[in-house]
Design a protein around this motif. Structure first.
Motif, short mmCIF file in Angstrom:
data_model
loop_
_atom_site.label_atom_id
_atom_site.label_comp_id
_atom_site.label_asym_id
_atom_site.label_seq_id
_atom_site.Cartn_x
_atom_site.Cartn_y
_atom_site.Cartn_z
N SER A 96 0.83 -1.21 0.00
CA SER A 96 0.00 0.00 0.00
C SER A 96 0.85 1.25 0.00
CB SER A 96 -0.92 0.01 1.23
OG SER A 96 -1.77 -1.09 1.24
N ALA A 97 2.01 1.19 0.68
CA ALA A 97 2.86 2.37 0.79
C ALA A 97 3.57 2.72 -0.52
CB ALA A 97 3.89 2.15 1.89
N LYS A 98 3.65 1.76 -1.43
CA LYS A 98 4.40 2.00 -2.67
C LYS A 98 3.80 3.13 -3.50
CE LYS A 98 6.40 -2.63 -3.06
NZ LYS A 98 6.45 -3.91 -3.83
N LYS A 99 2.49 3.33 -3.39
CA LYS A 99 1.87 4.40 -4.19
C LYS A 99 2.28 5.79 -3.70
CE LYS A 99 -2.43 4.17 -1.49
NZ LYS A 99 -3.86 3.81 -1.53
N TYR A 100 2.82 5.85 -2.45
CA TYR A 100 3.29 7.14 -1.93
C TYR A 100 4.80 7.31 -2.09
CZ TYR A 100 -1.25 7.01 0.43
OH TYR A 100 -2.59 6.92 0.71
#
Length: 424
Positions: free
Chosen positions: A235-239
């Protein structure tokens, strides 16, 4: 007379933030230390001891340790500023830089020492605590990160704690977002404080004031939600629209894979909003929690740049259990700590001193614990049994007559008679 009594009463109290530990509680604490130490030995961490106080510059702000006002400071005869160590890691880093010549190979060191923090933020908490931990120098691999986390988990299991959780983060994720947003150091400190105190309303207000772009603003606002299983890394990869944050997430994925090899992934969650009060951490950071304590009872992380400040470029990672907090948690969880303390009292009349001394000596030579006590004519047997019970003795051997010995069960008060010759 009243003033003298008030002064005496004041001297019997300890300063704020420190306390006395004795008797059964001390034995329980010692038991926890022994169990945790056994885990470190199995991972080949060699014991090290550093001074209780050191030069102030070992822990100054540039080293990323405690801030100056949180340290207990004093002066030596040459007017050098000394401090009671607030943190073990810089002390051990200094020691490694000075004494260990083989700097390009892994070095494992373990310790059990007291640290001292003088901070108003610690109100209601101990300012002197026993810390038991380990440091691994010269290994910058993800498997080293995972093994240190595994060692923490094995420590929890060794002392009988089954309800615990290890939270793992990476300072690089937050650092990358700061660099991507082009924020100055003062704003970074403000952001860290908002995140550490879970003040996301304040964080959102600050973001509005400095007019961050939508994507990076949303990354900071959402950082509190990036907490859970391995899926939060995805989920953090998009940020993570920057190299530093991406590398941090990749490292955590590798650590997670290694933890699966150990079979410990079920104890671990990931928290990308987790930050540390110590600025020397450069990579993976770890906190361990259990019920009964509102804060982490173990902390650690990777600090690859700290050794450079002592003249050596060596990667390192470490962790530390706060033994006092572990003991408090176990007490509140009502976990049974079996200290295996078995002892007796050898009570005797003055006329039978020789026989009593011989008896006590033979018991001690056989590995038994026994307290040698001459009976006062002013004290009753009941009082001595109460004393024995208070000290957790199981039996009292009373040498009252020349040829007879009375054996009292401290718990029940039952008495048995025996002959001297059967014991001596």
């Amino acid at each position: 007379m009243k003033n003298i009594m008030m002064m005496k009463d004041g001297l019997l109290h300890t300063p704020e933030g420190v306390r006395d530990i004795y008797g059964e509680e001390f034995r329980k604490k010692e038991w926890i230390e022994e169990k945790l130490h056994d885990v470190l030995k199995r991972h080949c961490f060699q014991d090290i001891q550093t001074p209780t106080f050191e030069f102030f510059d070992i822990f100054n702000h540039e080293k990323g340790s405690a801030i100056s006002k949180d340290m207990y400071k004093f002066f030596d005869r040459d007017n050098n500023t000394l401090v009671l160590r607030p943190d073990m890691t810089p002390s051990i880093a200094r020691c490694v830089s000075k004494y260990f010549s083989q700097k390009d190979m892994p070095l494992r060191l373990g310790y059990c020492e007291n640290t001292f923090i003088n901070s108003p933020k610690y109100q209601g908490k101990l300012k002197e605590t026993t810390n038991l931990g380990a440091e691994l120098f010269g290994d910058d691999t993800s498997i080293a990160d995972a093994e240190m986390i595994a060692t923490i988990i094995e420590g929890f299991l060794a002392i009988g704690l089954k309800e615990f959780q290890i939270s793992v983060g990476h300072v690089g994720f937050f650092k990358g977002l700061i660099e991507q947003a082009k924020l100055d150091s003062n704003t970074e400190l403000e952001f860290k404080e908002f995140i550490n105190t879970k003040n996301f309303f304040g964080l959102e207000q600050k973001i509005t004031q400095i007019d961050l772009k939508d994507n990076i603003a949303q990354a900071f606002i959402s950082i509190d939600e990036l907490n859970g299983g391995i899926e939060v890394i995805e989920s953090a990869k998009k940020y993570a629209d920057n190299k530093v944050s991406k590398e941090a997430l990749e490292r955590l994925e590798k650590v997670n894979q290694a933890l699966q090899y150990f079979g410990y992934e079920k104890y671990v969650s990931y928290d990308l909003g987790m930050l540390s009060r110590y600025d020397y951490y450069t990579g993976v950071i770890v906190k361990g929690y259990t019920y009964g304590i509102g804060d982490a009872v173990v902390r650690g992380g990777r600090y690859n740049n700290l050794m450079k400040q002592f003249g050596e470029d060596i990667p390192a990672i470490g962790f530390s259990f706060v033994v006092d907090d572990v003991l408090a948690a176990m007490n509140r969880q009502k976990l049974d700590i079996k200290t295996d303390f078995q002892a007796s009292m050898c009570l005797y009349e003055r006329a039978n001193q020789q026989q009593a001394v011989k008896f006590a000596s033979e018991c001690r030579n056989k590995g038994e614990n026994i307290a040698l006590t001459r009976k006062s004519s002013k004290k009753s047997m009941k009082e001595y049994l109460q004393c024995a019970k208070m000290n957790h003795y199981s039996r009292v051997f009373y040498f009252e007559h020349a040829d007879k010995i009375s054996i009292y069960d401290v718990e029940t008060g039952e008495e048995q008679k025996a002959e001297y010759k059967d014991f001596i």
